[in-house]
Design a protein around this motif. Structure first.
Motif, mmCIF file in Angstrom:
data_model
loop_
_atom_site.group_PDB
_atom_site.id
_atom_site.type_symbol
_atom_site.label_atom_id
_atom_site.label_comp_id
_atom_site.label_asym_id
_atom_site.label_seq_id
_atom_site.Cartn_x
_atom_site.Cartn_y
_atom_site.Cartn_z
ATOM 1 N N ALA A 83 0.819 -1.204 0.000
ATOM 2 C CA ALA A 83 0.000 0.000 0.000
ATOM 3 C C ALA A 83 0.856 1.258 0.000
ATOM 4 C CB ALA A 83 -0.914 0.005 1.231
ATOM 5 N N ARG A 84 2.153 1.115 0.152
ATOM 6 C CA ARG A 84 3.060 2.266 0.126
ATOM 7 C C ARG A 84 3.549 2.566 -1.275
ATOM 8 N NH1 ARG A 84 8.479 3.054 0.372
ATOM 9 N NH2 ARG A 84 8.832 0.815 0.526
ATOM 10 N N THR A 85 3.798 1.489 -2.081
ATOM 11 C CA THR A 85 4.345 1.678 -3.425
ATOM 12 C C THR A 85 3.421 1.186 -4.529
ATOM 13 O OG1 THR A 85 5.441 -0.488 -3.467
ATOM 14 C CG2 THR A 85 6.659 1.357 -2.483
ATOM 15 N N GLY A 86 2.456 0.321 -4.185
ATOM 16 C CA GLY A 86 1.602 -0.287 -5.189
ATOM 17 C C GLY A 86 2.201 -1.507 -5.850
ATOM 18 N N ALA A 87 3.441 -1.852 -5.523
ATOM 19 C CA ALA A 87 4.118 -2.988 -6.155
ATOM 20 C C ALA A 87 3.563 -4.312 -5.638
ATOM 21 C CB ALA A 87 5.618 -2.916 -5.882
ATOM 22 N N VAL A 88 3.545 -5.331 -6.506
ATOM 23 C CA VAL A 88 3.104 -6.671 -6.119
ATOM 24 C C VAL A 88 4.130 -7.289 -5.179
ATOM 25 C CG1 VAL A 88 2.579 -8.992 -6.953
ATOM 26 C CG2 VAL A 88 1.811 -6.992 -8.254
ATOM 27 N N VAL A 89 3.667 -7.790 -4.050
ATOM 28 C CA VAL A 89 4.528 -8.464 -3.085
ATOM 29 C C VAL A 89 4.549 -9.957 -3.365
ATOM 30 C CG1 VAL A 89 4.865 -8.991 -0.630
ATOM 31 C CG2 VAL A 89 4.112 -6.698 -1.335
ATOM 32 N N ARG A 90 3.400 -10.559 -3.578
ATOM 33 C CA ARG A 90 3.306 -11.974 -3.936
ATOM 34 C C ARG A 90 1.919 -12.269 -4.466
ATOM 35 N NH1 ARG A 90 0.982 -14.873 0.641
ATOM 36 N NH2 ARG A 90 0.788 -13.458 2.417
ATOM 37 N N ARG A 91 1.836 -13.305 -5.270
ATOM 38 C CA ARG A 91 0.554 -13.757 -5.781
ATOM 39 C C ARG A 91 -0.056 -14.740 -4.799
ATOM 40 N NH1 ARG A 91 0.609 -18.882 -8.648
ATOM 41 N NH2 ARG A 91 -1.130 -18.184 -9.910
ATOM 42 N N LEU A 92 -1.385 -14.754 -4.739
ATOM 43 C CA LEU A 92 -2.085 -15.734 -3.923
ATOM 44 C C LEU A 92 -2.635 -16.859 -4.782
ATOM 45 C CD1 LEU A 92 -4.105 -13.517 -1.412
ATOM 46 C CD2 LEU A 92 -1.957 -14.724 -1.023
ATOM 47 N N LEU A 93 -3.346 -16.511 -5.832
ATOM 48 C CA LEU A 93 -3.955 -17.511 -6.702
ATOM 49 C C LEU A 93 -4.392 -16.841 -7.992
ATOM 50 C CD1 LEU A 93 -7.620 -17.969 -5.736
ATOM 51 C CD2 LEU A 93 -6.098 -16.939 -4.068
ATOM 52 N N SER A 94 -4.677 -17.650 -8.979
ATOM 53 C CA SER A 94 -5.173 -17.130 -10.241
ATOM 54 C C SER A 94 -6.561 -16.539 -10.050
ATOM 55 C CB SER A 94 -5.221 -18.248 -11.284
ATOM 56 O OG SER A 94 -5.878 -17.806 -12.466
ATOM 57 N N ALA A 95 -6.900 -15.562 -10.883
ATOM 58 C CA ALA A 95 -8.232 -14.968 -10.808
ATOM 59 C C ALA A 95 -9.275 -15.828 -11.499
ATOM 60 C CB ALA A 95 -8.223 -13.573 -11.429
ATOM 61 N N THR A 96 -8.886 -16.961 -12.056
ATOM 62 C CA THR A 96 -9.834 -17.903 -12.650
ATOM 63 C C THR A 96 -9.607 -19.286 -12.058
ATOM 64 O OG1 THR A 96 -8.355 -18.436 -14.496
ATOM 65 C CG2 THR A 96 -9.913 -16.632 -14.816
ATOM 66 N N ASP A 97 -10.684 -20.053 -11.957
ATOM 67 C CA ASP A 97 -10.601 -21.385 -11.376
ATOM 68 C C ASP A 97 -11.750 -22.225 -11.916
ATOM 69 O OD1 ASP A 97 -10.245 -23.631 -9.831
ATOM 70 O OD2 ASP A 97 -10.034 -22.553 -7.941
ATOM 71 N N ASP A 98 -11.445 -23.244 -12.686
ATOM 72 C CA ASP A 98 -12.448 -24.163 -13.208
ATOM 73 C C ASP A 98 -13.559 -23.422 -13.954
ATOM 74 O OD1 ASP A 98 -13.526 -26.673 -13.690
ATOM 75 O OD2 ASP A 98 -14.744 -26.652 -11.880
ATOM 76 N N GLY A 99 -13.167 -22.407 -14.734
ATOM 77 C CA GLY A 99 -14.130 -21.650 -15.510
ATOM 78 C C GLY A 99 -14.732 -20.468 -14.800
ATOM 79 N N MET A 100 -14.617 -20.420 -13.478
ATOM 80 C CA MET A 100 -15.124 -19.281 -12.715
ATOM 81 C C MET A 100 -14.051 -18.199 -12.620
ATOM 82 S SD MET A 100 -17.238 -20.870 -9.547
ATOM 83 C CE MET A 100 -18.552 -22.054 -9.768
ATOM 84 N N THR A 101 -14.503 -16.983 -12.376
ATOM 85 C CA THR A 101 -13.610 -15.836 -12.275
ATOM 86 C C THR A 101 -13.917 -15.064 -10.998
ATOM 87 O OG1 THR A 101 -13.440 -15.639 -14.674
ATOM 88 C CG2 THR A 101 -12.877 -13.700 -13.393
#
Length: 385
Positions: A83-101
């Motif tokens: 929240a200080r720089t806006g840079a990605v720290v780490r990914r959690l999971l894909s925004a899609t899963d088994d056809g769902m988003t």
């Protein structure tokens, strides 16, 4: 062939889910629906325990759906960012899963992450609106428990409804989200409120006239009310095909009690002339924040402003964000001390790179620019922290 484009004024939060899904080649969901038992064609998302949230998100970080560089293209991920720089720290999971988003994220007071997953509707032809197919939706609200890294399904719907933007109240007792019919939800959505402990639920705005615009709800910090942007239908009742609509009025900021009601009555604030309010979020001290977009009939070609309202909904300040926003979002920290502002700007000044999403932090009365993310869609959305 793709369906004939819908009204360009179907923008911002209602259209944002479609942008994200298009970037990963899945069909979009922009409407919602009432809870039911899962139908026979309902798909259950798969969960990869290796991607589960291992610990509570730290202070100074936020979770969002965002573009993450992957090779020569962007992947759309649920990611932790600074929240200080806006840079990605780490990914959690894909925004899609088994056809769902993923089309909704919310963090509760214990640090657990509530994820809204949706799929559909399927479009059957290239006529106006695409003739959405009944029974072609699927939805789940999943809770990712930070203490164990395990996920549990809070809600699974039938296949003829659709939901988006589930937000847990700050006191952890109540869930609010957008819903409508799977094949009948185009600009015909309303809100569903659900008690977490009992699953008892009711609706707000289910009797609204078709062809209105209603954004996903945001809770006030005291869990007392919900804030939305609402554009009422104008003109005679519309009976045309799904996916097209007549006109609607500029978006107003509305603060609602979470009690059941057929319409959408509550305290409201109107936008400036030639503008519409397109996103809303709570602020410390009982106030609200909103983004106001201006210009032309669809309010995308003119300037955009961050509006600061007091507890009495009196406009206190307006801060310029730039021009040409066709999608934006606000995310308030659980402490209420800071708000993240995300806006997709598609007409940068001459000599600048192409369209970008700009991210700011607003706190102590100051707006501080964090970063720009290039790309043709809203690149940081569904902000939760």
């Amino acid at each position: 062939m793709r369906p004939v484009p819908r009204l360009r004024s179907m923008t911002l939060k209602y259209r944002r889910a479609r942008w994200i899904i298009a970037s990963v080649t899945f069909a979009a969901l922009t409407a919602s629906c009432a809870p039911q038992t899962a139908g026979p064609s309902q798909r259950t998302i798969t969960r990869d325990s290796r991607l589960a949230l291992p610990a509570r998100v730290k202070a100074g970080q936020f979770i969002s759906v965002r573009f993450v560089p992957k090779g020569r293209r962007n992947a759309v991920e649920v990611a932790v960012s600074s929240a200080r720089t806006g840079a990605v720290v780490r990914r959690l999971l894909s925004a899609t899963d088994d056809g769902m988003t993923v089309n909704g994220l919310s963090v509760d007071r214990s640090g657990d992450l509530w994820i809204t997953y949706s799929e559909g509707p399927v479009y059957q032809n290239d006529l106006a609106g695409g003739d959405p197919k009944p029974h072609s939706c699927a939805n789940e609200i999943v809770v990712l428990h930070h203490a164990t890294g395990l996920a549990s399904v809070f809600l699974r719907t039938g296949n003829d409804i659709a939901i988006s933007g589930a937000a847990i109240s700050p006191d952890g007792r109540t869930l609010a989200y957008d819903e409508s019919g799977c094949a009948t939800g185009y600009l015909n959505n309303y809100l569903r409120i659900t008690r977490v402990a009992t699953k008892q639920s009711w609706t707000i705005g289910r009797a609204l006239q078709r062809c209105h615009f209603l954004t996903n709800p945001a809770w006030t910090l005291d869990s007392r009310a919900l804030a939305v942007s609402y554009s009422a239908h104008t003109g005679p009742a519309y009976t045309g095909p799904q996916g097209t609509c007549g006109g609607f009025a500029p978006g107003r900021l509305v603060e609602l009690s979470p009690a059941a009601q057929p319409g959408l009555s509550g305290r409201s604030a109107a936008p400036a002339k030639g503008c519409g309010i397109t996103s809303a979020a709570p602020a410390a001290g009982g106030g609200l924040l909103a983004i106001q977009a201006c210009g032309a009939k669809d309010h995308t070609n003119g300037p955009a402003w961050l509006l600061v309202f007091g507890a009495d909904l009196r406009l206190l300040r307006q801060i310029p964000l730039g021009r040409c926003t066709d999608g934006n979002d606000l995310g308030t920290a659980r402490t209420g001390r800071s708000v993240l502002v995300s806006a997709y700007m598609f007409c940068n000044p001459p000599g600048r790179p192409g369209p970008v999403t700009k991210l700011w932090s607003y706190s102590d009365g100051r707006l501080r620019f964090l970063t720009s993310v290039p790309g043709g869609n809203l690149a940081v959305s569904h902000i939760a922290w």
